[in-house]
Design a protein around this motif. Sequence first.
Motif, PDB file in Angstrom:
ATOM      1  N   ILE A   6     -38.034   3.948   7.319  1.00 23.85           N
ATOM      2  CA  ILE A   6     -37.167   5.052   7.746  1.00 23.85           C
ATOM      3  C   ILE A   6     -36.818   5.904   6.532  1.00 23.85           C
ATOM      4  O   ILE A   6     -36.430   5.386   5.473  1.00 23.85           O
ATOM      5  CB  ILE A   6     -35.876   4.533   8.411  1.00 23.85           C
ATOM      6  CG1 ILE A   6     -36.209   3.871   9.745  1.00 23.85           C
ATOM      7  CG2 ILE A   6     -34.868   5.671   8.623  1.00 23.85           C
ATOM      8  CD1 ILE A   6     -35.011   3.246  10.450  1.00 23.85           C
ATOM      9  N   LEU A   7     -36.977   7.206   6.673  1.00 24.76           N
ATOM     10  CA  LEU A   7     -36.569   8.160   5.635  1.00 24.76           C
ATOM     11  C   LEU A   7     -35.125   8.566   5.900  1.00 24.76           C
ATOM     12  O   LEU A   7     -34.793   9.019   6.999  1.00 24.76           O
ATOM     13  CB  LEU A   7     -37.481   9.380   5.642  1.00 24.76           C
ATOM     14  CG  LEU A   7     -37.312  10.393   4.503  1.00 24.76           C
ATOM     15  CD1 LEU A   7     -38.636  11.108   4.227  1.00 24.76           C
ATOM     16  CD2 LEU A   7     -36.228  11.430   4.818  1.00 24.76           C
ATOM     17  N   VAL A   8     -34.265   8.387   4.909  1.00 28.35           N
ATOM     18  CA  VAL A   8     -32.844   8.764   5.011  1.00 28.35           C
ATOM     19  C   VAL A   8     -32.657  10.080   4.266  1.00 28.35           C
ATOM     20  O   VAL A   8     -32.772  10.137   3.039  1.00 28.35           O
ATOM     21  CB  VAL A   8     -31.934   7.669   4.422  1.00 28.35           C
ATOM     22  CG1 VAL A   8     -30.483   8.125   4.447  1.00 28.35           C
ATOM     23  CG2 VAL A   8     -32.090   6.369   5.213  1.00 28.35           C
ATOM     24  N   TRP A   9     -32.383  11.123   5.021  1.00 32.97           N
ATOM     25  CA  TRP A   9     -32.249  12.471   4.461  1.00 32.97           C
ATOM     26  C   TRP A   9     -30.774  12.756   4.181  1.00 32.97           C
ATOM     27  O   TRP A   9     -29.999  13.008   5.084  1.00 32.97           O
ATOM     28  CB  TRP A   9     -32.836  13.481   5.449  1.00 32.97           C
ATOM     29  CG  TRP A   9     -32.700  14.919   5.066  1.00 32.97           C
ATOM     30  CD1 TRP A   9     -32.536  15.447   3.826  1.00 32.97           C
ATOM     31  CD2 TRP A   9     -32.708  16.037   5.964  1.00 32.97           C
ATOM     32  NE1 TRP A   9     -32.445  16.816   3.875  1.00 32.97           N
ATOM     33  CE2 TRP A   9     -32.556  17.200   5.186  1.00 32.97           C
ATOM     34  CE3 TRP A   9     -32.845  16.150   7.353  1.00 32.97           C
ATOM     35  CZ2 TRP A   9     -32.509  18.476   5.756  1.00 32.97           C
ATOM     36  CZ3 TRP A   9     -32.807  17.416   7.919  1.00 32.97           C
ATOM     37  CH2 TRP A   9     -32.647  18.557   7.120  1.00 32.97           C
ATOM     38  N   ALA A  29     -34.978  -1.033   9.588  1.00 38.69           N
ATOM     39  CA  ALA A  29     -36.291  -0.859   8.941  1.00 38.69           C
ATOM     40  C   ALA A  29     -36.519  -1.914   7.872  1.00 38.69           C
ATOM     41  O   ALA A  29     -35.576  -2.499   7.321  1.00 38.69           O
ATOM     42  CB  ALA A  29     -36.382   0.532   8.320  1.00 38.69           C
ATOM     43  N   ASP A  30     -37.780  -2.157   7.586  1.00 39.58           N
ATOM     44  CA  ASP A  30     -38.134  -3.054   6.489  1.00 39.58           C
ATOM     45  C   ASP A  30     -37.939  -2.369   5.141  1.00 39.58           C
ATOM     46  O   ASP A  30     -37.528  -2.987   4.162  1.00 39.58           O
ATOM     47  CB  ASP A  30     -39.593  -3.490   6.635  1.00 39.58           C
ATOM     48  CG  ASP A  30     -39.850  -4.205   7.947  1.00 39.58           C
ATOM     49  OD1 ASP A  30     -39.401  -5.344   8.096  1.00 39.58           O
ATOM     50  OD2 ASP A  30     -40.487  -3.587   8.829  1.00 39.58           O
ATOM     51  N   LYS A  31     -38.239  -1.064   5.119  1.00 35.94           N
ATOM     52  CA  LYS A  31     -38.069  -0.284   3.895  1.00 35.94           C
ATOM     53  C   LYS A  31     -37.497   1.083   4.251  1.00 35.94           C
ATOM     54  O   LYS A  31     -37.735   1.608   5.343  1.00 35.94           O
ATOM     55  CB  LYS A  31     -39.410  -0.121   3.167  1.00 35.94           C
ATOM     56  CG  LYS A  31     -39.981  -1.434   2.646  1.00 35.94           C
ATOM     57  CD  LYS A  31     -41.287  -1.217   1.903  1.00 35.94           C
ATOM     58  CE  LYS A  31     -41.815  -2.541   1.342  1.00 35.94           C
ATOM     59  NZ  LYS A  31     -43.095  -2.370   0.621  1.00 35.94           N
ATOM     60  N   ILE A  32     -36.750   1.635   3.314  1.00 40.82           N
ATOM     61  CA  ILE A  32     -36.222   2.989   3.534  1.00 40.82           C
ATOM     62  C   ILE A  32     -36.559   3.866   2.331  1.00 40.82           C
ATOM     63  O   ILE A  32     -36.763   3.372   1.211  1.00 40.82           O
ATOM     64  CB  ILE A  32     -34.697   2.997   3.785  1.00 40.82           C
ATOM     65  CG1 ILE A  32     -33.919   2.672   2.506  1.00 40.82           C
ATOM     66  CG2 ILE A  32     -34.308   2.050   4.905  1.00 40.82           C
ATOM     67  CD1 ILE A  32     -32.439   2.978   2.636  1.00 40.82           C
ATOM     68  N   ASN A 100     -41.702   6.024   9.874  1.00 44.91           N
ATOM     69  CA  ASN A 100     -41.673   5.906  11.335  1.00 44.91           C
ATOM     70  C   ASN A 100     -40.586   6.746  11.981  1.00 44.91           C
ATOM     71  O   ASN A 100     -40.684   7.107  13.162  1.00 44.91           O
ATOM     72  CB  ASN A 100     -41.451   4.447  11.731  1.00 44.91           C
ATOM     73  CG  ASN A 100     -42.528   3.527  11.195  1.00 44.91           C
ATOM     74  OD1 ASN A 100     -42.339   2.875  10.163  1.00 44.91           O
ATOM     75  ND2 ASN A 100     -43.664   3.477  11.882  1.00 44.91           N
ATOM     76  N   GLU A 101     -39.525   7.081  11.209  1.00 46.83           N
ATOM     77  CA  GLU A 101     -38.406   7.839  11.765  1.00 46.83           C
ATOM     78  C   GLU A 101     -37.592   8.414  10.612  1.00 46.83           C
ATOM     79  O   GLU A 101     -37.601   7.870   9.504  1.00 46.83           O
ATOM     80  CB  GLU A 101     -37.532   6.944  12.649  1.00 46.83           C
ATOM     81  CG  GLU A 101     -36.563   7.695  13.547  1.00 46.83           C
ATOM     82  CD  GLU A 101     -35.868   6.782  14.552  1.00 46.83           C
ATOM     83  OE1 GLU A 101     -35.311   7.297  15.537  1.00 46.83           O
ATOM     84  OE2 GLU A 101     -35.886   5.547  14.348  1.00 46.83           O
ATOM     85  N   ASN A 129     -39.481  11.169  15.143  1.00 45.75           N
ATOM     86  CA  ASN A 129     -38.145  11.510  15.620  1.00 45.75           C
ATOM     87  C   ASN A 129     -37.188  11.760  14.463  1.00 45.75           C
ATOM     88  O   ASN A 129     -37.187  11.021  13.474  1.00 45.75           O
ATOM     89  CB  ASN A 129     -37.609  10.367  16.489  1.00 45.75           C
ATOM     90  CG  ASN A 129     -36.201  10.641  16.990  1.00 45.75           C
ATOM     91  OD1 ASN A 129     -35.929  11.701  17.558  1.00 45.75           O
ATOM     92  ND2 ASN A 129     -35.289   9.701  16.793  1.00 45.75           N
ATOM     93  N   LEU A 130     -36.383  12.811  14.583  1.00 42.47           N
ATOM     94  CA  LEU A 130     -35.256  13.043  13.677  1.00 42.47           C
ATOM     95  C   LEU A 130     -34.007  12.563  14.409  1.00 42.47           C
ATOM     96  O   LEU A 130     -33.577  13.183  15.382  1.00 42.47           O
ATOM     97  CB  LEU A 130     -35.125  14.526  13.313  1.00 42.47           C
ATOM     98  CG  LEU A 130     -33.902  14.879  12.454  1.00 42.47           C
ATOM     99  CD1 LEU A 130     -33.976  14.232  11.077  1.00 42.47           C
ATOM    100  CD2 LEU A 130     -33.767  16.399  12.304  1.00 42.47           C
TER     101      LEU A 130
END
Length: 427
Positions: A6-9, A29-32, A100-101, A129-130
């Motif tokens: 997951i990308l944290v913006w 998530a496993d990684k961010i 993934n999100e 998805n955002l």
Amino acid sequence: MSERTILVWFRNDLRVHDNEILLEATRKADKIVPVYVFDPHYFTVTPGGGQKTGSHRAQFLIESVADLRHNLQKLGADLLIAHGNPAEVIPQLAVQYEVNEVYHHREVALEETNISEEVEAALWKMKLNLKHFIGHTLYHKEDLPFPIKDIPDSFNTFKKKVERDSNVRPCLATPELINMPALADAGQIPTLDDLGLPAPGADVRAGYSFKGGETIAWHQLEQFFANYSAARNTKSTRNSASSKLSPWLALGCVSPRQVYWEVVKHGQEINNHPLMLELLWRDYFRFMFKKHSHRFFNPEGFKGAAPELADNQEELFEQWKSGDTGVHFVDASMHELNATGFIGNAHRQAVAAYLVKDLKVDWTRGAQWFEEKLIDYSPASNWGNWAYIAGVGNDPRENRYFSPKAYTELDPKGEYVKLWLNSQPVA
């Protein structure tokens, strides 16, 4: 089974504590991939010839992003710094790190929501998805005693109903460890020169200084409680009520909920506490922006017509913004604003009312000047307050004239005017 990323913006939520998008991402998530994007749009020259973001505010932002990176590193992660249009940068990073999100906190002002929509549309084309979260207010939208469309257009009514029928949620836990994919390049935090801005310099006449970041925000909060408690013991809270927390709140270095629960922790009465009134006004304008959006940026606001304007707009506005009106208190306040990026709330009311009511200058020009100069600029609070003072805000009373405190009450001995008009800054 493949790993989930997951990308944290990050935008105006520059903290690791009480941050739902960060905590939820680590759980799901496993990684961010934590990301902050320096968008060139915010560092452009405005049509009026000024900077959209002035040096003081930009410096505070740079410091806050650097502190966020440091705090993420303490949790085993890092902050990826990117430069460019988020609608282009975020999708590119999503591809690069097989995301993934994408998570982010929802904004309310038109310009910021448009950026979110552009990012969302770009991700949608990639079948990503955002996900929107709500994390900028004291009271969660879902806990209000009315839907957004029915929020009272009177602050006092809003305040009474919310205090009676709503509760403030507890603060969220802080992730203990953050797993990240290997970064190809974490990126460099820009300097002011990189952003095309001059160094703001220091002015010792201010007697205070601001440095961005979550770490300093907590020092500021603790210092406020220490000063406020000491003043209460001497039955003199007049000079201790200003927390100067607004710059850190504006960038989300500390959350309104954290401030609320610190008041509770210190055993101070909630409803009569000066910080609560500040946070409620902040909530109110954010919810009003959610309800009414672009109407706050129109000269006529919520009324049928804009306020009466003088003929010599350019000349009068130049005098006001440079502190050359001949009204000493107004001029001193503008000198402080231009030199430091900050003035107290009563001073803001005074100079705004003078621009609109006495000089009869378009109030939106004053709001734009504050947007450039204030280190605690927040669209909803800034434009909402200006519309309110101009008499075109969402107050149900017709022809309301917001009357700030008299200059003599704010500076009874003339010491403030003397400091900012009759002395020179020392580097």
